[in-house]
Design a protein around this motif. Structure first.
Motif, short mmCIF file in Angstrom:
data_model
loop_
_atom_site.label_atom_id
_atom_site.label_comp_id
_atom_site.label_asym_id
_atom_site.label_seq_id
_atom_site.Cartn_x
_atom_site.Cartn_y
_atom_site.Cartn_z
N ASP A 193 -21.51 18.87 -4.07
CA ASP A 193 -20.60 17.80 -3.67
C ASP A 193 -21.31 16.45 -3.64
OD1 ASP A 193 -19.28 20.13 -1.34
OD2 ASP A 193 -18.35 19.53 -3.23
N THR A 194 -22.61 16.43 -3.84
CA THR A 194 -23.36 15.18 -3.87
C THR A 194 -22.89 14.31 -5.03
OG1 THR A 194 -25.33 16.12 -2.83
CG2 THR A 194 -25.64 14.15 -4.18
N ALA A 195 -22.45 13.10 -4.70
CA ALA A 195 -21.89 12.21 -5.71
C ALA A 195 -21.52 10.88 -5.06
CB ALA A 195 -20.65 12.82 -6.36
N VAL A 196 -21.19 9.91 -5.92
CA VAL A 196 -20.54 8.70 -5.43
C VAL A 196 -19.04 8.97 -5.47
CG1 VAL A 196 -20.12 6.25 -5.83
CG2 VAL A 196 -22.40 7.23 -6.29
N TYR A 197 -18.38 8.70 -4.35
CA TYR A 197 -16.95 8.97 -4.23
C TYR A 197 -16.18 7.65 -4.32
CZ TYR A 197 -17.73 13.83 -3.06
OH TYR A 197 -18.08 15.16 -3.12
N TYR A 198 -15.13 7.67 -5.14
CA TYR A 198 -14.31 6.50 -5.38
C TYR A 198 -12.86 6.77 -4.99
CZ TYR A 198 -18.16 5.18 -8.51
OH TYR A 198 -19.38 4.88 -9.03
N CYS A 199 -12.20 5.79 -4.40
CA CYS A 199 -10.76 5.89 -4.23
C CYS A 199 -10.10 4.99 -5.27
CB CYS A 199 -10.32 5.53 -2.83
SG CYS A 199 -10.56 3.82 -2.35
N ALA A 200 -8.86 5.32 -5.59
CA ALA A 200 -8.14 4.61 -6.63
C ALA A 200 -6.66 4.61 -6.30
CB ALA A 200 -8.38 5.27 -7.99
N ALA A 201 -5.96 3.57 -6.77
CA ALA A 201 -4.53 3.42 -6.52
C ALA A 201 -3.76 3.37 -7.83
CB ALA A 201 -4.26 2.15 -5.71
N GLY A 202 -2.62 4.04 -7.85
CA GLY A 202 -1.78 4.05 -9.04
C GLY A 202 -0.32 4.23 -8.69
N PRO A 203 0.54 4.15 -9.68
CA PRO A 203 1.98 4.19 -9.42
C PRO A 203 2.52 5.57 -9.04
CG PRO A 203 1.56 4.10 -11.77
CD PRO A 203 0.23 3.91 -11.09
N ARG A 204 1.80 6.62 -9.41
CA ARG A 204 2.28 7.98 -9.13
C ARG A 204 1.09 8.93 -9.08
NH1 ARG A 204 3.44 6.37 -14.00
NH2 ARG A 204 5.45 5.57 -13.29
N PRO A 205 1.24 10.11 -8.45
CA PRO A 205 0.11 11.05 -8.38
C PRO A 205 -0.34 11.48 -9.76
CG PRO A 205 1.81 11.65 -6.80
CD PRO A 205 2.40 10.57 -7.67
N SER A 206 -1.63 11.44 -9.97
CA SER A 206 -2.21 11.82 -11.25
C SER A 206 -3.57 12.45 -11.02
CB SER A 206 -2.35 10.59 -12.16
OG SER A 206 -3.02 10.91 -13.37
N THR A 207 -3.97 13.33 -11.91
CA THR A 207 -5.31 13.91 -11.85
C THR A 207 -6.23 13.27 -12.88
OG1 THR A 207 -4.73 15.67 -13.40
CG2 THR A 207 -4.39 16.11 -11.06
N SER A 208 -5.73 12.27 -13.58
CA SER A 208 -6.49 11.60 -14.63
C SER A 208 -6.88 10.19 -14.21
CB SER A 208 -5.65 11.52 -15.91
OG SER A 208 -6.27 10.70 -16.88
N MET A 209 -8.08 9.77 -14.60
CA MET A 209 -8.51 8.41 -14.28
C MET A 209 -7.57 7.38 -14.86
SD MET A 209 -12.65 8.67 -14.79
CE MET A 209 -12.77 6.89 -14.73
N PHE A 232 0.82 -1.20 0.00
CA PHE A 232 0.00 0.00 0.00
C PHE A 232 0.86 1.26 0.00
CE2 PHE A 232 -3.62 2.61 0.90
CZ PHE A 232 -3.18 3.57 1.80
N GLY A 233 1.93 1.23 0.77
CA GLY A 233 2.78 2.40 0.92
C GLY A 233 3.51 2.81 -0.35
N THR A 234 3.47 1.99 -1.38
CA THR A 234 4.15 2.32 -2.63
C THR A 234 3.21 2.93 -3.66
OG1 THR A 234 3.78 0.16 -3.65
CG2 THR A 234 5.74 0.40 -2.25
N TYR A 235 1.93 3.05 -3.33
CA TYR A 235 0.94 3.56 -4.28
C TYR A 235 0.59 5.02 -3.98
CZ TYR A 235 -0.13 -1.24 -5.71
OH TYR A 235 -0.07 -2.52 -6.20
N ALA A 236 0.35 5.76 -5.05
CA ALA A 236 -0.34 7.03 -4.92
C ALA A 236 -1.84 6.72 -4.83
CB ALA A 236 -0.07 7.92 -6.13
N LEU A 237 -2.56 7.47 -4.01
CA LEU A 237 -3.98 7.23 -3.81
C LEU A 237 -4.78 8.47 -4.22
CD1 LEU A 237 -4.93 4.51 -2.61
CD2 LEU A 237 -2.62 5.11 -1.87
N GLY A 238 -5.78 8.23 -5.03
CA GLY A 238 -6.60 9.34 -5.51
C GLY A 238 -8.06 9.18 -5.12
N TRP A 239 -8.77 10.29 -5.11
CA TRP A 239 -10.22 10.31 -4.90
C TRP A 239 -10.86 10.94 -6.12
CZ3 TRP A 239 -12.88 7.98 -1.05
CH2 TRP A 239 -12.18 7.63 0.11
N PHE A 240 -11.92 10.31 -6.59
CA PHE A 240 -12.73 10.82 -7.70
C PHE A 240 -14.18 10.78 -7.27
CE2 PHE A 240 -9.74 10.95 -11.32
CZ PHE A 240 -8.65 10.34 -10.74
N ARG A 241 -15.02 11.47 -8.01
CA ARG A 241 -16.46 11.43 -7.70
C ARG A 241 -17.26 11.50 -8.98
NH1 ARG A 241 -17.24 17.40 -4.84
NH2 ARG A 241 -16.96 18.66 -6.74
N GLN A 242 -18.46 10.97 -8.90
CA GLN A 242 -19.36 10.98 -10.04
C GLN A 242 -20.76 11.32 -9.59
OE1 GLN A 242 -19.31 7.39 -12.40
NE2 GLN A 242 -20.12 8.46 -14.18
#
Length: 121
Positions: free
Chosen positions: A89-105, A28-38
């Motif tokens: 701000d009403t939405a479904v919120y998702y977390c996501a993991a990737g190799p580096r910080p990104s603002t793109s899905m 886990f500690g090697t991943y960048a973690l992002g939050w998105f919403r829809q």
């Protein structure tokens, strides 16, 4: 890595919520973690992201100053603290993991199932 969000719910405008996202991976500690919403009828959008060490964060302009992303690598958990919530701000919120910080899905390979946040006015 498997991800599971929690902490969503119904909150009044101006209130706060903290979302959590627990991960199953020992790396886990090697991943960048992002939050998105829809939101209903809209495309999924970037909210915030934190680097694997926690020293780099990026936020969408719409949440900057109100939302904070943090992580606890010892607990394999990333958080999204949301303050001064409004109806947009009403939405479904998702977390996501990737190799580096990104603002793109496209920068994230692993996704949680999402948690609903509803802000009543």
């Amino acid at each position: 890595v498997q991800l599971q969000e929690s902490g969503g719910g119904l909150v009044q405008a101006g209130g706060s919520l903290r979302l959590s996202c627990a991960a199953s991976s020992r790396t886990f500690g090697t991943y960048a973690l992002g939050w998105f919403r829809q939101a209903p009828g809209k495309e999924r959008e970037f909210v915030g992201v934190i680097s694997w060490f926690g020293d780099i964060t990026y936020y969408a302009d719409s949440v900057k100053g109100r939302f904070t992303v943090s992580r606890d690598n010892a607990k394999n958990t990333v958080y999204l603290q949301m303050n001064s919530l409004n109806s947009e701000d009403t939405a479904v919120y998702y977390c996501a993991a990737g190799p580096r910080p990104s603002t793109s899905m496209e920068g994230f390979a692993s996704w949680g199932q999402g948690t609903q946040v509803t802000v009543s006015s």
